[in-house]
Design an enzyme around this catalytic site. Structure first.
Site, short mmCIF file in Angstrom:
data_model
loop_
_atom_site.label_atom_id
_atom_site.label_comp_id
_atom_site.label_asym_id
_atom_site.label_seq_id
_atom_site.Cartn_x
_atom_site.Cartn_y
_atom_site.Cartn_z
N GLY A 215 -11.80 4.88 -48.84
CA GLY A 215 -10.55 5.19 -49.52
C GLY A 215 -10.26 6.67 -49.39
O GLY A 215 -11.17 7.51 -49.37
N GLY B 241 -9.90 12.15 -40.74
CA GLY B 241 -8.69 12.76 -41.29
C GLY B 241 -8.88 13.20 -42.73
O GLY B 241 -8.37 14.24 -43.14
N ASP B 242 -9.61 12.42 -43.49
CA ASP B 242 -9.87 12.78 -44.89
C ASP B 242 -10.80 13.99 -44.98
O ASP B 242 -10.64 14.84 -45.86
CB ASP B 242 -10.48 11.59 -45.63
CG ASP B 242 -9.55 10.41 -45.71
OD1 ASP B 242 -8.32 10.62 -45.78
OD2 ASP B 242 -10.03 9.26 -45.69
N THR C 278 -2.32 16.95 -36.90
CA THR C 278 -3.63 16.85 -36.26
C THR C 278 -3.51 16.07 -34.96
O THR C 278 -2.73 15.12 -34.86
CB THR C 278 -4.66 16.20 -37.18
OG1 THR C 278 -4.22 14.88 -37.53
CG2 THR C 278 -4.83 17.01 -38.45
N ASN D 28 -1.06 12.97 -38.71
CA ASN D 28 -1.57 13.01 -37.35
C ASN D 28 -0.41 12.90 -36.37
O ASN D 28 0.75 12.77 -36.78
CB ASN D 28 -2.64 11.93 -37.12
CG ASN D 28 -2.10 10.51 -37.23
OD1 ASN D 28 -0.92 10.24 -36.97
ND2 ASN D 28 -2.96 9.57 -37.60
N ASN E 278 -12.88 9.75 -50.06
CA ASN E 278 -13.35 10.54 -48.92
C ASN E 278 -12.99 12.01 -49.05
O ASN E 278 -13.79 12.90 -48.76
CB ASN E 278 -12.76 9.99 -47.62
CG ASN E 278 -13.31 8.63 -47.25
OD1 ASN E 278 -14.33 8.19 -47.77
ND2 ASN E 278 -12.62 7.94 -46.37
N ASP F 132 -15.09 -0.15 -47.56
CA ASP F 132 -14.87 -0.46 -46.15
C ASP F 132 -15.96 -1.40 -45.66
O ASP F 132 -17.14 -1.03 -45.64
CB ASP F 132 -14.88 0.82 -45.30
CG ASP F 132 -13.72 1.75 -45.62
OD1 ASP F 132 -12.68 1.25 -46.08
OD2 ASP F 132 -13.86 2.96 -45.41
#
Length: 312
Positions: free
Chosen positions: A48, A251-252, A219, A191, A52, A12
């Site tokens: 990624g 989220g990961d 979520t 999500n 994660n 990232d």
């Protein structure tokens, strides 16, 4: 036994433009757009979804096993994970490609311009779930389209329960594809935005999606999460964070906590509570893999938030 994490490994690259895009993008000239932004500040992070999730699962004391594809530039990433004790034996190197890369430029209004290069991720279908041994459960996280389809079928054929986590890869699939995933998966997590897209494309309500899996987890960011299971819906509270610094990888982190609970035989609601704890810890740190809580700290936050010990 291990948790097999099928998904992306990526770098990232995050840049900050110390101005506002609207000062440089002229609406009446958008048809001949040609702009350049000077970005004095840049960070390169390990990211990624598979990377994660594995990182967070390892923090909890779990046994992550990544199955992913990387490019010729992956040595720093793989060396780091080996040092962390995270196996990389099922990470395939594609020498003619780069590792997947995300380039994000953010302005002073928090607007973002993002470019994503999939690189080696496009070869993820060359990996085989059957190559991994002693796998207790798995997850199909965002990855190359063919890889996600292939690994879901391979998990099901092997009788290995798995989480379907389409994430940002959801737009790659039509309604028929998504119904197939739900038929194969044991659990599904998305999500709230992805839940709406999933429902629109399949023609199902959230409750109807939940009928097709053992549990459906949605979520809701700062509002916690909804957990559909056994014909009921349970609300799981959001755990307060020390600081709201960077949502990248939250989220990961949540999925790492969820997988840890499921792999330890915890019920789905307790697993989602631990997932909420992990998400709250991550958001107080920049990047997807720079938070490093101890197990004791995780247990303390769990007890403080939910009034019971973390006993799994």
């Amino acid at each position: 036994m291990s948790v097999l994490i099928c998904g992306s490994i990526a770098y990232d690259n995050t840049m900050v433009f110390p101005d506002r895009f609207r000062h440089h993008i002229l609406p009446d000239q958008i048809h001949i757009l040609n702009v350049s932004f000077l970005v004095p500040e840049m960070r390169r992070e390990f990211g990624g979804c598979a990377g994660n999730i594995a990182y967070n699962l390892k923090l909890l004391g779990g046994e992550p096993l990544m199955m992913a594809t990387v490019g010729r530039d992956a040595d720093p990433y793989l060396e780091r994970f080996e040092a962390l004790g995270i196996p990389v034996g099922h990470v395939r190197r594609i020498d003619e490609a780069f590792t997947a890369q995300c380039f994000i430029t953010t302005d002073l209004d928090d607007n973002q311009i993002t470019a994503f290069h999939p690189g080696a991720m496009s070869f993820s279908h060359e990996n085989r779930v059957s190559d991994a041994q002693d796998v207790k459960l798995g997850i199909v996280a965002p990855d190359g389209r063919d890889g996600m389809l292939t690994h879901a079928r391979q998990f099901a054929d092997a009788g290995i329960p798995f989480v379907f986590d389409p994430g940002q890869g959801l737009p790659m699939f039509d309604g028929a594809d998504l119904l197939d995933f739900l038929e194969l998966a044991t659990w599904c997590t998305v999500n709230d935005y992805e839940a709406r897209m999933l429902c629109e494309r399949t023609g199902l309500s959230e409750a109807q999606v939940a009928e097709r899996v053992s549990a459906f987890i949605v979520t809701l960011g700062g509002e916690g999460s909804r957990v559909y299971h056994d014909g009921t819906m349970s609300d799981v509270a959001c755990v307060p964070a020390d600081e709201l610094l960077d949502p990248t990888g939250c989220g990961d982190a949540y999925r790492g906590g969820l997988l840890y609970g499921l792999s330890r035989g915890a019920d789905i609601v307790s697993s989602a509570r631990l997932a909420s704890v992990m998400g709250s810890i991550k958001i107080a740190s920049r990047g997807g893999q720079n938070h490093a809580p101890t197990r004791t700290e995780i247990e303390r936050r769990f007890r403080a938030s939910f009034g019971s010990p973390l006993d799994f």
